[in-house]
Scaffold this active site. Structure first.
Site, PDB file in Angstrom:
ATOM      1  N   GLU A  20       0.835  -1.202   0.000  1.00  0.00           N
ATOM      2  CA  GLU A  20       0.000   0.000   0.000  1.00  0.00           C
ATOM      3  C   GLU A  20       0.868   1.250   0.000  1.00  0.00           C
ATOM      4  O   GLU A  20       2.084   1.184   0.149  1.00  0.00           O
ATOM      5  CB  GLU A  20      -0.917   0.031   1.232  1.00  0.00           C
ATOM      6  CG  GLU A  20      -2.180  -0.801   1.112  1.00  0.00           C
ATOM      7  CD  GLU A  20      -3.253  -0.140   0.255  1.00  0.00           C
ATOM      8  OE1 GLU A  20      -2.981   0.929  -0.342  1.00  0.00           O
ATOM      9  OE2 GLU A  20      -4.361  -0.694   0.169  1.00  0.00           O
ATOM     10  N   ARG A 116      -7.211   0.838  13.081  1.00  0.00           N
ATOM     11  CA  ARG A 116      -5.942   1.420  12.676  1.00  0.00           C
ATOM     12  C   ARG A 116      -6.202   2.466  11.607  1.00  0.00           C
ATOM     13  O   ARG A 116      -7.315   2.571  11.073  1.00  0.00           O
ATOM     14  CB  ARG A 116      -4.985   0.365  12.117  1.00  0.00           C
ATOM     15  CG  ARG A 116      -5.486  -0.354  10.868  1.00  0.00           C
ATOM     16  CD  ARG A 116      -4.355  -1.121  10.193  1.00  0.00           C
ATOM     17  NE  ARG A 116      -4.790  -2.011   9.138  1.00  0.00           N
ATOM     18  CZ  ARG A 116      -5.089  -1.645   7.891  1.00  0.00           C
ATOM     19  NH1 ARG A 116      -5.015  -0.370   7.541  1.00  0.00           N
ATOM     20  NH2 ARG A 116      -5.462  -2.538   6.984  1.00  0.00           N
ATOM     21  N   ASN A 118      -5.655   3.837   7.771  1.00  0.00           N
ATOM     22  CA  ASN A 118      -5.621   3.135   6.499  1.00  0.00           C
ATOM     23  C   ASN A 118      -4.999   4.018   5.424  1.00  0.00           C
ATOM     24  O   ASN A 118      -3.802   4.261   5.449  1.00  0.00           O
ATOM     25  CB  ASN A 118      -7.027   2.662   6.098  1.00  0.00           C
ATOM     26  CG  ASN A 118      -6.990   1.626   4.997  1.00  0.00           C
ATOM     27  OD1 ASN A 118      -6.146   0.724   5.034  1.00  0.00           O
ATOM     28  ND2 ASN A 118      -7.869   1.734   4.024  1.00  0.00           N
ATOM     29  N   ASP A 136     -11.076  -5.778  11.015  1.00  0.00           N
ATOM     30  CA  ASP A 136     -11.860  -6.944  10.609  1.00  0.00           C
ATOM     31  C   ASP A 136     -12.977  -6.472   9.680  1.00  0.00           C
ATOM     32  O   ASP A 136     -14.045  -6.045  10.118  1.00  0.00           O
ATOM     33  CB  ASP A 136     -12.433  -7.646  11.834  1.00  0.00           C
ATOM     34  CG  ASP A 136     -13.140  -8.952  11.490  1.00  0.00           C
ATOM     35  OD1 ASP A 136     -13.369  -9.208  10.289  1.00  0.00           O
ATOM     36  OD2 ASP A 136     -13.472  -9.714  12.425  1.00  0.00           O
ATOM     37  N   ASN A 167     -10.636   4.983   1.881  1.00  0.00           N
ATOM     38  CA  ASN A 167      -9.625   4.822   0.843  1.00  0.00           C
ATOM     39  C   ASN A 167      -9.698   5.989  -0.136  1.00  0.00           C
ATOM     40  O   ASN A 167     -10.502   6.909   0.014  1.00  0.00           O
ATOM     41  CB  ASN A 167      -9.825   3.488   0.102  1.00  0.00           C
ATOM     42  CG  ASN A 167      -8.717   2.500   0.394  1.00  0.00           C
ATOM     43  OD1 ASN A 167      -7.540   2.845   0.280  1.00  0.00           O
ATOM     44  ND2 ASN A 167      -9.073   1.287   0.768  1.00  0.00           N
ATOM     45  N   ASP A 219     -10.045   1.145  -4.473  1.00  0.00           N
ATOM     46  CA  ASP A 219      -8.998   1.166  -3.448  1.00  0.00           C
ATOM     47  C   ASP A 219      -8.208   2.473  -3.590  1.00  0.00           C
ATOM     48  O   ASP A 219      -8.782   3.522  -3.868  1.00  0.00           O
ATOM     49  CB  ASP A 219      -8.121  -0.075  -3.583  1.00  0.00           C
ATOM     50  CG  ASP A 219      -7.540  -0.545  -2.256  1.00  0.00           C
ATOM     51  OD1 ASP A 219      -7.087   0.309  -1.471  1.00  0.00           O
ATOM     52  OD2 ASP A 219      -7.521  -1.759  -2.003  1.00  0.00           O
TER      53      ASP A 219
END
Length: 309
Positions: A20, A116, A118, A136, A167, A219
């Site tokens: 990423e 977290r 991203n 999750d 994203n 994404d």
């Protein structure tokens, strides 16, 4: 609409579990990215093929650089300043970053366990934007939010909330349009906002593209010099290019089924670097690799964080 351009796998880059946040550093002629679960920042000097990696104390999902070459990293427990030690000249060198060179700058109040940061990057004025998510994804928990870390070192309250898998951050060439996506299978939406460059305030949120009408999930993304928005269509093995009006005008197939984020680089910013994810089952040799594409367009320099780290 489909464009048959050469797609080169960069073998020297190796493979990632979850590649990423690609960033091109023109001053070094080097390409950086992260491997989230491996807790690594990775660098490839494109000319020499020398690959180096740094291991951090927790998962790292997004990075930007300040003007001194220090890293601003979105990690599990907050935003951190990271000074990367010299990795040495050997290809494949791996260095564990000492705790003295990793300093927490700010952290939101996470509303749940197991969250977290991203996707994240700087706007054209050098503010760092990053979003949070519940790791999750099967929970489909809309507890994620988008935050702004300004040049004075202050972390905002949530600017956009109710995100599942934040994203797709990017800005138009003049900085007056901000893009954001939610890549969760239940969402698959890209939004555009009017963006006040002086105050750093996004307004007038509207759907820019609904990937239920296309293929894959939106994404990570990049904007080219023409103002077109490139998104990695995760699960579809495609890059999709949308005009500023939200019209799909180009798609490029890549060998990895889960391209994750793209960034323009190279001396002329005419190479599109694409990171990818290696799925848990049925992975091929190309999944998790990094690819280089000459797409026939140029990108824009990646903004640096304007504050002091």
């Amino acid at each position: 609409m489909s464009v048959g351009v050469p797609v080169e796998r960069i073998d020297a880059a190796g493979q990632a579990s979850v590649g990423e946040s690609p960033v091109w550093r023109a001053a070094e002629e080097a390409f950086y990215w992260v491997d989230i679960p491996a807790q690594k920042i990775v660098r490839l000097h494109v000319g020499t093929g020398v690959r180096s990696e740094w291991v951090l104390p927790e998962k790292v999902a997004c990075i930007a650089f300040d003007r001194a070459g220090r890293v601003l990293a979105g990690m599990e427990t907050g935003l951190f300043s990271v000074t990367l030690p010299e990795a040495g000249g050997a290809a494949g060198a791996s260095v564990t970053v000492p705790s003295s060179q990793v300093r927490k700058l700010a952290a939101p109040v996470f509303p749940a366990e197991g969250m977290r940061f991203n996707d994240g990057r700087c706007d054209r004025q050098g503010r760092f934007w990053a979003g949070t998510m519940v790791q999750d994804m099967s929970l489909a928990s809309p507890l994620g939010a988008l935050f702004c870390f300004d040049a004075a070192g202050a972390l905002s309250a949530p600017v956009v909330d109710a995100l599942i898998t934040q994203n797709g951050l990017a800005w138009s060439p003049d900085g007056t349009t901000m893009y954001l996506s939610d890549s969760h299978p239940l969402k698959r939406l890209i939004w555009a906002f009017d963006f006040d460059v002086e105050s750093g305030t996004p307004r007038n949120r509207r759907v820019f593209a609904d990937l239920h009408d296309y293929a894959g999930r939106p994404d990570g993304a990049a904007v080219d010099a023409d103002g077109c928005y490139w998104t990695c269509a995760n699960d579809a093995g495609l890059l999709l290019r949308f005009t500023p009006e939200g019209k799909l005008d180009r798609q490029i197939a890549v060998p990895a089924v889960k391209p994750s984020m793209c960034a323009f680089g190279g001396r002329n910013l005419d190479t599109l670097f694409v990171a990818s994810i290696r799925p848990g089952a049925g992975a091929t040799d190309d999944d998790g690799a990094v690819f280089a594409i000459r797409a026939g367009v140029r990108g824009l320099p990646e903004p640096e964080y304007a504050g002091a780290l």
